[in-house]
Write a protein that holds these residues in place. Sequence first.
Motif, PDB file in Angstrom:
ATOM      1  N   LEU A  41      40.747  26.764 -12.099  1.00  0.00           N
ATOM      2  CA  LEU A  41      41.105  27.483 -13.323  1.00  0.00           C
ATOM      3  C   LEU A  41      40.044  28.501 -13.732  1.00  0.00           C
ATOM      4  O   LEU A  41      40.085  29.043 -14.834  1.00  0.00           O
ATOM      5  CB  LEU A  41      41.340  26.483 -14.463  1.00  0.00           C
ATOM      6  N   GLY A  42      39.069  28.731 -12.838  1.00  0.00           N
ATOM      7  CA  GLY A  42      38.087  29.782 -13.101  1.00  0.00           C
ATOM      8  C   GLY A  42      36.710  29.308 -13.515  1.00  0.00           C
ATOM      9  O   GLY A  42      35.839  30.130 -13.787  1.00  0.00           O
ATOM     10  N   HIS A  43      36.500  28.003 -13.584  1.00  0.00           N
ATOM     11  CA  HIS A  43      35.166  27.502 -13.912  1.00  0.00           C
ATOM     12  C   HIS A  43      34.285  27.538 -12.670  1.00  0.00           C
ATOM     13  O   HIS A  43      34.771  27.539 -11.544  1.00  0.00           O
ATOM     14  CB  HIS A  43      35.235  26.063 -14.434  1.00  0.00           C
ATOM     15  N   ARG A  44      32.992  27.565 -12.878  1.00  0.00           N
ATOM     16  CA  ARG A  44      32.030  27.510 -11.781  1.00  0.00           C
ATOM     17  C   ARG A  44      31.384  26.133 -11.799  1.00  0.00           C
ATOM     18  O   ARG A  44      31.018  25.625 -12.854  1.00  0.00           O
ATOM     19  CB  ARG A  44      30.969  28.591 -11.956  1.00  0.00           C
ATOM     20  N   ILE A  45      31.230  25.519 -10.628  1.00  0.00           N
ATOM     21  CA  ILE A  45      30.582  24.216 -10.524  1.00  0.00           C
ATOM     22  C   ILE A  45      29.091  24.450 -10.312  1.00  0.00           C
ATOM     23  O   ILE A  45      28.693  25.219  -9.432  1.00  0.00           O
ATOM     24  CB  ILE A  45      31.151  23.382  -9.353  1.00  0.00           C
ATOM     25  N   GLN A  46      28.288  23.817 -11.133  1.00  0.00           N
ATOM     26  CA  GLN A  46      26.841  23.892 -10.977  1.00  0.00           C
ATOM     27  C   GLN A  46      26.244  22.559 -11.404  1.00  0.00           C
ATOM     28  O   GLN A  46      26.931  21.724 -11.986  1.00  0.00           O
ATOM     29  CB  GLN A  46      26.253  25.041 -11.786  1.00  0.00           C
ATOM     30  N   ALA A  47      24.988  22.382 -11.109  1.00  0.00           N
ATOM     31  CA  ALA A  47      24.320  21.123 -11.439  1.00  0.00           C
ATOM     32  C   ALA A  47      23.738  21.167 -12.842  1.00  0.00           C
ATOM     33  O   ALA A  47      23.237  22.200 -13.289  1.00  0.00           O
ATOM     34  CB  ALA A  47      23.215  20.843 -10.431  1.00  0.00           C
ATOM     35  N   ASP A  48      23.809  20.034 -13.528  1.00  0.00           N
ATOM     36  CA  ASP A  48      23.111  19.911 -14.800  1.00  0.00           C
ATOM     37  C   ASP A  48      21.638  19.615 -14.486  1.00  0.00           C
ATOM     38  O   ASP A  48      21.254  19.515 -13.314  1.00  0.00           O
ATOM     39  CB  ASP A  48      23.779  18.857 -15.691  1.00  0.00           C
ATOM     40  N   PRO A  49      20.774  19.467 -15.495  1.00  0.00           N
ATOM     41  CA  PRO A  49      19.348  19.226 -15.225  1.00  0.00           C
ATOM     42  C   PRO A  49      19.072  17.980 -14.385  1.00  0.00           C
ATOM     43  O   PRO A  49      18.056  17.901 -13.695  1.00  0.00           O
ATOM     44  CB  PRO A  49      18.735  19.093 -16.621  1.00  0.00           C
ATOM     45  N   ASP A  50      19.980  17.001 -14.417  1.00  0.00           N
ATOM     46  CA  ASP A  50      19.783  15.784 -13.632  1.00  0.00           C
ATOM     47  C   ASP A  50      20.420  15.863 -12.240  1.00  0.00           C
ATOM     48  O   ASP A  50      20.406  14.884 -11.498  1.00  0.00           O
ATOM     49  CB  ASP A  50      20.345  14.575 -14.396  1.00  0.00           C
ATOM     50  N   GLY A  51      21.011  17.018 -11.905  1.00  0.00           N
ATOM     51  CA  GLY A  51      21.607  17.194 -10.584  1.00  0.00           C
ATOM     52  C   GLY A  51      23.074  16.839 -10.490  1.00  0.00           C
ATOM     53  O   GLY A  51      23.674  16.938  -9.423  1.00  0.00           O
ATOM     54  N   TYR A  52      23.683  16.432 -11.615  1.00  0.00           N
ATOM     55  CA  TYR A  52      25.104  16.075 -11.597  1.00  0.00           C
ATOM     56  C   TYR A  52      25.946  17.344 -11.759  1.00  0.00           C
ATOM     57  O   TYR A  52      25.575  18.266 -12.498  1.00  0.00           O
ATOM     58  CB  TYR A  52      25.433  15.073 -12.706  1.00  0.00           C
ATOM     59  N   PRO A  53      27.085  17.393 -11.089  1.00  0.00           N
ATOM     60  CA  PRO A  53      27.916  18.597 -11.174  1.00  0.00           C
ATOM     61  C   PRO A  53      28.629  18.695 -12.520  1.00  0.00           C
ATOM     62  O   PRO A  53      29.116  17.701 -13.061  1.00  0.00           O
ATOM     63  CB  PRO A  53      28.928  18.406 -10.048  1.00  0.00           C
ATOM     64  N   ILE A  54      28.647  19.915 -13.036  1.00  0.00           N
ATOM     65  CA  ILE A  54      29.383  20.213 -14.268  1.00  0.00           C
ATOM     66  C   ILE A  54      30.171  21.497 -14.040  1.00  0.00           C
ATOM     67  O   ILE A  54      29.815  22.315 -13.196  1.00  0.00           O
ATOM     68  CB  ILE A  54      28.453  20.364 -15.501  1.00  0.00           C
ATOM     69  N   ALA A  55      31.238  21.640 -14.792  1.00  0.00           N
ATOM     70  CA  ALA A  55      32.050  22.855 -14.723  1.00  0.00           C
ATOM     71  C   ALA A  55      31.647  23.752 -15.879  1.00  0.00           C
ATOM     72  O   ALA A  55      31.620  23.326 -17.028  1.00  0.00           O
ATOM     73  CB  ALA A  55      33.534  22.505 -14.803  1.00  0.00           C
ATOM     74  N   VAL A  56      31.319  24.987 -15.554  1.00  0.00           N
ATOM     75  CA  VAL A  56      30.895  25.958 -16.560  1.00  0.00           C
ATOM     76  C   VAL A  56      31.924  27.069 -16.597  1.00  0.00           C
ATOM     77  O   VAL A  56      32.269  27.648 -15.562  1.00  0.00           O
ATOM     78  CB  VAL A  56      29.502  26.534 -16.206  1.00  0.00           C
ATOM     79  N   PHE A  57      32.414  27.347 -17.795  1.00  0.00           N
ATOM     80  CA  PHE A  57      33.394  28.425 -17.939  1.00  0.00           C
ATOM     81  C   PHE A  57      32.700  29.761 -17.720  1.00  0.00           C
ATOM     82  O   PHE A  57      31.652  30.027 -18.284  1.00  0.00           O
ATOM     83  CB  PHE A  57      34.048  28.389 -19.321  1.00  0.00           C
ATOM     84  N   VAL A  58      33.277  30.584 -16.871  1.00  0.00           N
ATOM     85  CA  VAL A  58      32.704  31.880 -16.549  1.00  0.00           C
ATOM     86  C   VAL A  58      33.428  32.943 -17.367  1.00  0.00           C
ATOM     87  O   VAL A  58      34.642  33.083 -17.278  1.00  0.00           O
ATOM     88  CB  VAL A  58      32.846  32.189 -15.044  1.00  0.00           C
ATOM     89  N   VAL A  59      32.668  33.673 -18.164  1.00  0.00           N
ATOM     90  CA  VAL A  59      33.237  34.756 -18.949  1.00  0.00           C
ATOM     91  C   VAL A  59      33.061  36.041 -18.148  1.00  0.00           C
ATOM     92  O   VAL A  59      31.944  36.411 -17.785  1.00  0.00           O
ATOM     93  CB  VAL A  59      32.538  34.891 -20.318  1.00  0.00           C
TER      94      VAL A  59
END
Length: 147
Positions: A41-59
């Motif tokens: 749906l257009g989010h980017r997967i990246q790691a949080d500070p602890d290395g866990y994957p999170i989805a970040v909405f890309v504007v």
Amino acid sequence: MFYSKITGGFYDPVIHGHDIPADAVEISDAEHASLQTLQSLGHRIQADPDGYPIAVFVVIEAVMPSACSPAQGLVALFALKQITEDHVLDAIAQIPDPVQQYTARIGYQRATIWERGSPTMLAMAQLLQLSDEDLDALFSYAVTVQV
């Protein structure tokens, strides 16, 4: 399922066996599925500070079109402001300086492209009482016109 911050990839032990990066963290299959859905749906997967994957909405910022064809521009002028080609020619005729009037007329009649930031376009916009917002709307609409 595992996620590696270093590679930015997911690893399945069934598929990758022991070839899983050392920094990989374990996540549930449900978390993986949710992240994949968000990515589609257009989010980017990246790691949080602890290395866990999170989805970040890309504007994604819209890029303002900077040019259009004269035909597209004329259609947009009429569609958005009911300004016809006759109105444009009347505005040019009202320029008091003969050299500036001639320059505007030649620029209008012979241009193969209208450029948003050109001095002639800015002068014409002023003559036609178009604001910067009007010009933005005009070029945004004009590039969608197929003539």
